[in-house]
Design a protein around this motif. Structure first.
Motif, PDB file in Angstrom:
ATOM      1  N   GLU A  62      42.060  42.163  38.242  1.00 53.76           N
ATOM      2  CA  GLU A  62      43.523  42.232  38.259  1.00 53.76           C
ATOM      3  C   GLU A  62      44.061  42.757  39.579  1.00 53.76           C
ATOM      4  OE1 GLU A  62      45.401  44.092  34.938  1.00 53.76           O
ATOM      5  OE2 GLU A  62      44.069  43.122  33.491  1.00 53.76           O
ATOM      6  N   ASN A  63      43.400  43.756  40.128  1.00 56.07           N
ATOM      7  CA  ASN A  63      43.858  44.394  41.359  1.00 56.07           C
ATOM      8  C   ASN A  63      42.710  44.575  42.346  1.00 56.07           C
ATOM      9  OD1 ASN A  63      46.463  45.012  41.984  1.00 56.07           O
ATOM     10  ND2 ASN A  63      46.583  46.709  40.532  1.00 56.07           N
ATOM     11  N   PRO A  64      42.113  43.495  42.819  1.00 58.23           N
ATOM     12  CA  PRO A  64      40.951  43.655  43.706  1.00 58.23           C
ATOM     13  C   PRO A  64      41.342  44.258  45.052  1.00 58.23           C
ATOM     14  CG  PRO A  64      41.642  41.370  43.684  1.00 58.23           C
ATOM     15  CD  PRO A  64      42.481  42.080  42.661  1.00 58.23           C
ATOM     16  N   THR A  65      40.447  44.987  45.641  1.00 60.26           N
ATOM     17  CA  THR A  65      40.673  45.540  46.979  1.00 60.26           C
ATOM     18  C   THR A  65      40.892  44.409  47.984  1.00 60.26           C
ATOM     19  OG1 THR A  65      39.324  47.459  46.452  1.00 60.26           O
ATOM     20  CG2 THR A  65      39.668  46.989  48.791  1.00 60.26           C
TER      21      THR A  65
ATOM     22  N   SER B 252      42.208  36.345  51.177  1.00 59.94           N
ATOM     23  CA  SER B 252      42.158  37.292  52.299  1.00 59.94           C
ATOM     24  C   SER B 252      40.790  37.260  52.975  1.00 59.94           C
ATOM     25  CB  SER B 252      42.466  38.720  51.810  1.00 59.94           C
ATOM     26  OG  SER B 252      41.430  39.191  50.963  1.00 59.94           O
ATOM     27  N   GLN B 253      40.698  37.941  54.113  1.00 60.72           N
ATOM     28  CA  GLN B 253      39.439  38.001  54.868  1.00 60.72           C
ATOM     29  C   GLN B 253      38.881  39.421  54.852  1.00 60.72           C
ATOM     30  OE1 GLN B 253      41.916  35.839  56.334  1.00 60.72           O
ATOM     31  NE2 GLN B 253      40.690  34.179  55.513  1.00 60.72           N
ATOM     32  N   ALA B 254      37.558  39.510  54.980  1.00 62.36           N
ATOM     33  CA  ALA B 254      36.872  40.800  55.063  1.00 62.36           C
ATOM     34  C   ALA B 254      35.576  40.583  55.830  1.00 62.36           C
ATOM     35  CB  ALA B 254      36.579  41.349  53.668  1.00 62.36           C
ATOM     36  N   ILE B 255      35.007  41.667  56.303  1.00 60.44           N
ATOM     37  CA  ILE B 255      33.725  41.602  57.009  1.00 60.44           C
ATOM     38  C   ILE B 255      32.600  41.914  56.024  1.00 60.44           C
ATOM     39  CG2 ILE B 255      32.302  42.599  58.857  1.00 60.44           C
ATOM     40  CD1 ILE B 255      34.679  40.972  59.868  1.00 60.44           C
ATOM     41  N   ILE B 256      31.568  41.084  56.016  1.00 51.54           N
ATOM     42  CA  ILE B 256      30.421  41.307  55.138  1.00 51.54           C
ATOM     43  C   ILE B 256      29.495  42.346  55.774  1.00 51.54           C
ATOM     44  CG2 ILE B 256      28.414  40.279  54.014  1.00 51.54           C
ATOM     45  CD1 ILE B 256      29.889  37.594  54.089  1.00 51.54           C
ATOM     46  N   GLU B 257      29.186  43.400  55.031  1.00 54.64           N
ATOM     47  CA  GLU B 257      28.286  44.449  55.499  1.00 54.64           C
ATOM     48  C   GLU B 257      26.890  44.289  54.917  1.00 54.64           C
ATOM     49  OE1 GLU B 257      29.252  46.456  57.763  1.00 54.64           O
ATOM     50  OE2 GLU B 257      31.427  46.184  57.683  1.00 54.64           O
TER      51      GLU B 257
ATOM     52  N   THR C  70      35.949  34.754  53.786  1.00 54.90           N
ATOM     53  CA  THR C  70      37.193  34.459  53.090  1.00 54.90           C
ATOM     54  C   THR C  70      36.910  34.632  51.597  1.00 54.90           C
ATOM     55  OG1 THR C  70      37.914  32.877  54.764  1.00 54.90           O
ATOM     56  CG2 THR C  70      38.929  32.701  52.574  1.00 54.90           C
ATOM     57  N   ILE C  71      37.728  35.429  50.937  1.00 54.48           N
ATOM     58  CA  ILE C  71      37.528  35.696  49.519  1.00 54.48           C
ATOM     59  C   ILE C  71      37.965  34.487  48.700  1.00 54.48           C
ATOM     60  CG2 ILE C  71      38.057  37.254  47.604  1.00 54.48           C
ATOM     61  CD1 ILE C  71      36.578  38.570  50.033  1.00 54.48           C
TER      62      ILE C  71
ATOM     63  N   ALA D 121      37.251  46.074  55.546  1.00 57.31           N
ATOM     64  CA  ALA D 121      38.487  45.452  56.010  1.00 57.31           C
ATOM     65  C   ALA D 121      38.367  45.034  57.472  1.00 57.31           C
ATOM     66  CB  ALA D 121      39.654  46.428  55.846  1.00 57.31           C
ATOM     67  N   ILE D 122      39.049  43.962  57.826  1.00 59.26           N
ATOM     68  CA  ILE D 122      39.110  43.537  59.228  1.00 59.26           C
ATOM     69  C   ILE D 122      40.144  44.392  59.936  1.00 59.26           C
ATOM     70  CG2 ILE D 122      39.724  41.639  60.781  1.00 59.26           C
ATOM     71  CD1 ILE D 122      38.694  39.721  58.642  1.00 59.26           C
TER      72      ILE D 122
END
Length: 197
Positions: free
Chosen positions: A69-72, A77-82, A95-96, A195-196
């Protein structure tokens, strides 16, 4: 020492080294580097071998999997894979594609195709285990896997190594090593993304 003994010892050394490399080398029909090569560089893999991993997926998810319901990290959206489940994954911009609340497991299993036992595979979600019930499974429990992230996984009996409730993400990204596009990759957990800036 005679030349004959030196030659004999050299020949034996070459044969032993050659045999060792043949025992540990695995081929990947898709041409990607094997996870085993990465394991020699990093100990964070927990002995995982993803040389037969299906990096891209269909995008289909189990019917009973609940969208977060409320994902980070919101869908789109975009994020960096660790995470470094495979070579070229860590540091990639993702890209999520989907965000879901569930219990994720690391599992060990013997592939149905007769391959070597896989240990601490990340990740299988609760909804990908047959008849797992409503409650999360505990380490040591067993269940049948109903997913094909890797060759020989579907139908295998999994032993649960660890379990945690979190948000998991399906992501698209390009491998940092080759630029190959990976679509609908399952799964990356919330703590494996940043987060980017």
């Amino acid at each position: 020492m005679s030349k004959f003994k030196i030659t004999l010892l050299s020949l034996l050394a070459v044969m032993v080294l050659s045999a060792c490399s043949e025992d540990t080398e695995e081929t990947n029909p898709e041409g990607a580097d094997t996870e085993e090569e990465m394991e020699t560089e990093s100990e964070s893999h927990d002995e995982m071998d993803h040389s037969d991993m299906n990096m891209s997926g269909s995008g289909e998810v189990p019917e009973d999997l609940e969208e977060a319901e409320n994902p980070t990290y919101e869908v789109g959206s975009q994020a960096i894979i660790e995470a470094d489940h495979m070579e070229g994954m860590s540091g990639a911009e993702a890209t999520i594609v989907g965000a879901y609340d569930t219990t994720v497991y690391t599992v060990s299993y013997t592939p149905t195709n007769g391959g070597e036992r896989v240990t601490d595979h990340k990740w299988v979600i609760h909804e990908e285990l047959e008849d797992a019930g409503e409650e999360p499974l505990e380490p040591g429990d067993e269940a049948t896997i109903n997913a094909d992230h890797m060759e020989g996984m579907d139908g295998a009996t999994a032993e649960i190594d660890s379990a945690k409730e979190t948000t998991v993400y399906m992501v698209d990204f390009a491998l940092t090593t080759t630029g190959e596009e990976v679509t609908n990759h399952k799964w990356v957990t919330e703590d494996e993304l940043s987060a980017i800036e």
